[in-house]
Design a protein around this motif. Structure first.
Motif, mmCIF file in Angstrom:
data_model
loop_
_atom_site.group_PDB
_atom_site.id
_atom_site.type_symbol
_atom_site.label_atom_id
_atom_site.label_comp_id
_atom_site.label_asym_id
_atom_site.label_seq_id
_atom_site.Cartn_x
_atom_site.Cartn_y
_atom_site.Cartn_z
ATOM 1 N N PHE A 1 3.461 7.846 5.581
ATOM 2 C CA PHE A 1 3.285 9.255 5.918
ATOM 3 C C PHE A 1 2.571 9.984 4.791
ATOM 4 C CE2 PHE A 1 6.347 8.351 9.162
ATOM 5 C CZ PHE A 1 6.190 9.346 10.125
ATOM 6 N N ASN A 2 1.530 10.722 5.147
ATOM 7 C CA ASN A 2 0.863 11.633 4.218
ATOM 8 C C ASN A 2 1.206 13.053 4.642
ATOM 9 O OD1 ASN A 2 -1.460 9.300 4.900
ATOM 10 N ND2 ASN A 2 -1.069 9.616 2.735
ATOM 11 N N THR A 3 1.843 13.823 3.761
ATOM 12 C CA THR A 3 2.195 15.203 4.074
ATOM 13 C C THR A 3 1.750 16.105 2.931
ATOM 14 O OG1 THR A 3 4.355 15.531 3.012
ATOM 15 C CG2 THR A 3 4.332 14.213 5.036
ATOM 16 N N ALA A 4 1.700 17.388 3.193
ATOM 17 C CA ALA A 4 1.276 18.353 2.174
ATOM 18 C C ALA A 4 2.240 18.359 0.989
ATOM 19 C CB ALA A 4 1.171 19.747 2.785
ATOM 20 N N GLU A 5 3.488 17.950 1.221
ATOM 21 C CA GLU A 5 4.500 17.946 0.157
ATOM 22 C C GLU A 5 4.639 16.589 -0.526
ATOM 23 O OE1 GLU A 5 7.551 21.452 1.381
ATOM 24 O OE2 GLU A 5 7.886 19.541 2.388
ATOM 25 N N GLY A 6 3.839 15.631 -0.099
ATOM 26 C CA GLY A 6 3.886 14.319 -0.722
ATOM 27 C C GLY A 6 3.825 13.195 0.297
ATOM 28 N N ASP A 7 3.496 12.011 -0.188
ATOM 29 C CA ASP A 7 3.384 10.830 0.662
ATOM 30 C C ASP A 7 4.632 9.954 0.501
ATOM 31 O OD1 ASP A 7 0.826 11.809 1.058
ATOM 32 O OD2 ASP A 7 -0.118 10.350 -0.298
ATOM 33 N N PHE A 8 5.009 9.279 1.572
ATOM 34 C CA PHE A 8 6.114 8.327 1.470
ATOM 35 C C PHE A 8 5.895 7.171 2.435
ATOM 36 C CE2 PHE A 8 7.511 11.299 4.751
ATOM 37 C CZ PHE A 8 8.168 10.510 5.691
ATOM 38 N N TYR A 9 6.614 6.083 2.159
ATOM 39 C CA TYR A 9 6.483 4.848 2.926
ATOM 40 C C TYR A 9 7.861 4.385 3.355
ATOM 41 C CZ TYR A 9 5.878 -0.347 3.219
ATOM 42 O OH TYR A 9 5.885 -1.669 3.584
ATOM 43 N N TYR A 10 7.998 4.086 4.635
ATOM 44 C CA TYR A 10 9.188 3.414 5.145
ATOM 45 C C TYR A 10 8.734 2.052 5.643
ATOM 46 C CZ TYR A 10 12.937 2.068 8.353
ATOM 47 O OH TYR A 10 13.927 1.362 9.005
ATOM 48 N N SER A 11 9.254 1.007 5.052
ATOM 49 C CA SER A 11 8.755 -0.334 5.365
ATOM 50 C C SER A 11 9.267 -0.876 6.681
ATOM 51 C CB SER A 11 9.133 -1.298 4.248
ATOM 52 O OG SER A 11 10.533 -1.536 4.258
ATOM 53 N N GLY A 12 10.346 -0.268 7.232
ATOM 54 C CA GLY A 12 11.033 -0.913 8.339
ATOM 55 C C GLY A 12 11.684 -2.199 7.851
ATOM 56 N N ASP A 13 12.277 -2.948 8.753
ATOM 57 C CA ASP A 13 12.860 -4.243 8.384
ATOM 58 C C ASP A 13 11.720 -5.197 8.072
ATOM 59 O OD1 ASP A 13 15.304 -3.186 8.937
ATOM 60 O OD2 ASP A 13 15.885 -4.684 10.428
ATOM 61 N N THR A 14 11.729 -5.773 6.877
ATOM 62 C CA THR A 14 10.623 -6.651 6.532
ATOM 63 C C THR A 14 10.985 -7.574 5.385
ATOM 64 O OG1 THR A 14 8.246 -6.713 6.000
ATOM 65 C CG2 THR A 14 9.561 -5.044 4.870
ATOM 66 N N ALA A 15 10.275 -8.677 5.318
ATOM 67 C CA ALA A 15 10.237 -9.509 4.129
ATOM 68 C C ALA A 15 9.263 -8.866 3.146
ATOM 69 C CB ALA A 15 9.747 -10.913 4.498
ATOM 70 N N LEU A 16 9.274 -9.359 1.920
ATOM 71 C CA LEU A 16 8.215 -9.000 0.979
ATOM 72 C C LEU A 16 6.912 -9.605 1.491
ATOM 73 C CD1 LEU A 16 7.315 -7.938 -1.853
ATOM 74 C CD2 LEU A 16 7.896 -10.218 -2.730
ATOM 75 N N THR A 17 5.856 -8.803 1.568
ATOM 76 C CA THR A 17 4.566 -9.305 2.041
ATOM 77 C C THR A 17 3.444 -8.872 1.109
ATOM 78 O OG1 THR A 17 3.846 -7.407 3.373
ATOM 79 C CG2 THR A 17 5.383 -8.942 4.416
ATOM 80 N N MET A 18 2.408 -9.675 1.060
ATOM 81 C CA MET A 18 1.235 -9.318 0.270
ATOM 82 C C MET A 18 0.547 -8.070 0.829
ATOM 83 S SD MET A 18 1.220 -11.523 -2.159
ATOM 84 C CE MET A 18 -0.402 -11.683 -2.912
ATOM 85 N N ASP A 19 0.763 -7.810 2.119
ATOM 86 C CA ASP A 19 0.159 -6.621 2.746
ATOM 87 C C ASP A 19 0.598 -5.327 2.068
ATOM 88 O OD1 ASP A 19 -1.308 -7.524 5.331
ATOM 89 O OD2 ASP A 19 0.564 -8.646 5.356
ATOM 90 N N MET A 20 1.762 -5.350 1.428
ATOM 91 C CA MET A 20 2.244 -4.135 0.755
ATOM 92 C C MET A 20 1.300 -3.688 -0.362
ATOM 93 S SD MET A 20 6.293 -5.007 0.596
ATOM 94 C CE MET A 20 7.303 -5.054 2.084
ATOM 95 N N GLN A 21 0.489 -4.603 -0.872
ATOM 96 C CA GLN A 21 -0.466 -4.233 -1.902
ATOM 97 C C GLN A 21 -1.552 -3.292 -1.373
ATOM 98 O OE1 GLN A 21 -1.769 -7.425 -4.602
ATOM 99 N NE2 GLN A 21 -0.225 -8.745 -3.686
ATOM 100 N N LEU A 22 -1.663 -3.189 -0.065
ATOM 101 C CA LEU A 22 -2.633 -2.271 0.545
ATOM 102 C C LEU A 22 -2.148 -0.822 0.552
ATOM 103 C CD1 LEU A 22 -3.613 -4.417 3.667
ATOM 104 C CD2 LEU A 22 -5.072 -3.953 1.681
ATOM 105 N N ILE A 23 -0.845 -0.621 0.458
ATOM 106 C CA ILE A 23 -0.282 0.724 0.622
ATOM 107 C C ILE A 23 -0.922 1.753 -0.321
ATOM 108 C CG2 ILE A 23 1.836 2.120 0.587
ATOM 109 C CD1 ILE A 23 1.790 0.117 2.910
ATOM 110 N N PRO A 24 -1.126 1.435 -1.621
ATOM 111 C CA PRO A 24 -1.730 2.436 -2.509
ATOM 112 C C PRO A 24 -3.154 2.852 -2.120
ATOM 113 C CG PRO A 24 -0.595 0.750 -3.794
ATOM 114 C CD PRO A 24 -0.657 0.261 -2.382
ATOM 115 N N ARG A 25 -3.821 2.091 -1.259
ATOM 116 C CA ARG A 25 -5.128 2.521 -0.743
ATOM 117 C C ARG A 25 -4.987 3.751 0.142
ATOM 118 N NH1 ARG A 25 -9.558 -1.412 0.572
ATOM 119 N NH2 ARG A 25 -9.386 -3.096 -0.944
ATOM 120 N N TRP A 26 -3.822 3.877 0.761
ATOM 121 C CA TRP A 26 -3.633 4.904 1.783
ATOM 122 C C TRP A 26 -2.738 6.054 1.332
ATOM 123 C CZ3 TRP A 26 -1.952 0.005 4.667
ATOM 124 C CH2 TRP A 26 -3.089 -0.725 5.070
#
Length: 227
Positions: free
Chosen positions: A129-154
């Motif tokens: 989520f990108n909001t005017a008051e700040g960004d946050f991430y909810y991963s949902g139920d998940t294993a550790l994944t390499m895809d998480m390295q993409l999050i800082p792009r967004w």
């Protein structure tokens, strides 16, 4: 300031810019959340990460009463529509939507998903989520994944909500690695203690995060914090 209220297991509500987003409503069947009345929860949006009962149990009841817009996978939208829920934003992994709260992007979660009646529950998802008051991430139920390295792009994350209970999802060590991948040092832990399989040692978990230079926040059910 953004506010977060914890309702037990992986259910929480974020309030930002006057908009209230409820995540993965599982309250009524959760004995640990017996003091929470779903009738008292007000929300504008309900974001559902996947179809398992411990993430969707109260979704139809709350969506019907509040008329909140449900953000979920297309197959979950179809299932809830058949139960009379009217307002949706059906999405899928990789998709982004902008609305009055800001924007939400659906991202990869490595897990399984079926709906309570046994039908296909679509691929699990996380949310950025990108909001005017700040960004946050909810991963949902998940294993550790390499895809998480993409999050800082967004997003430049103010905080993240990650499962820490192990067994069905990441445990503490992998959640710490996930925090590195997403470049976020303020983590709110969810998906622990509800079942015997996922009971954790709270103090040990906090100490492990602290030793890695990160903060693990474990909230009491019903507790609200400002972020």
């Amino acid at each position: 300031k953004m506010k977060l209220t914890y309702y037990g297991h992986a259910c929480f509500l974020v309030e930002s810019n006057g908009k209230r987003i409820l995540f993965d409503p599982f309250i009524t069947p959760n004995e640990l959340a017996k003091d929470i009345r779903i009738e008292d929860i007000a929300c504008d949006y309900i974001a559902i990460s996947h179809g398992h009962a411990d993430h969707i149990a109260d979704a139809v009841a709350i969506a019907t009463r509040t008329q909140a817009t449900v953000i979920c996978a297309f197959e979950i939208y179809e299932w809830m529509s058949k139960q009379g829920v009217a307002n949706f934003r059906p999405m899928n992994t990789g998709g982004k939507w902008s609305s009055d709260f800001g924007s939400v992007k659906c991202v990869v979660a490595q897990h399984s998903s079926c709906l309570p009646d046994g039908t296909y529950g679509a691929n699990p998802m996380g949310f950025v989520f990108n909001t005017a008051e700040g960004d946050f991430y909810y991963s949902g139920d998940t294993a550790l994944t390499m895809d998480m390295q993409l999050i800082p792009r967004w997003a430049k994350l103010k905080f993240a909500v990650l499962p820490i209970g192990d067994n069905f999802t990441m445990g503490i060590e992998d959640a710490i690695a996930a925090a590195d991948f997403i470049q976020c040092d303020k983590i709110i832990g969810v998906h622990y203690d509800t079942f015997g399989y996922i009971v954790i040692d709270h103090e040990a978990a906090k100490q492990q995060f602290a030793a890695a230079g990160k903060e693990l926040i474990l909230l009491n059910i019903g507790e609200t914090i400002e972020l």
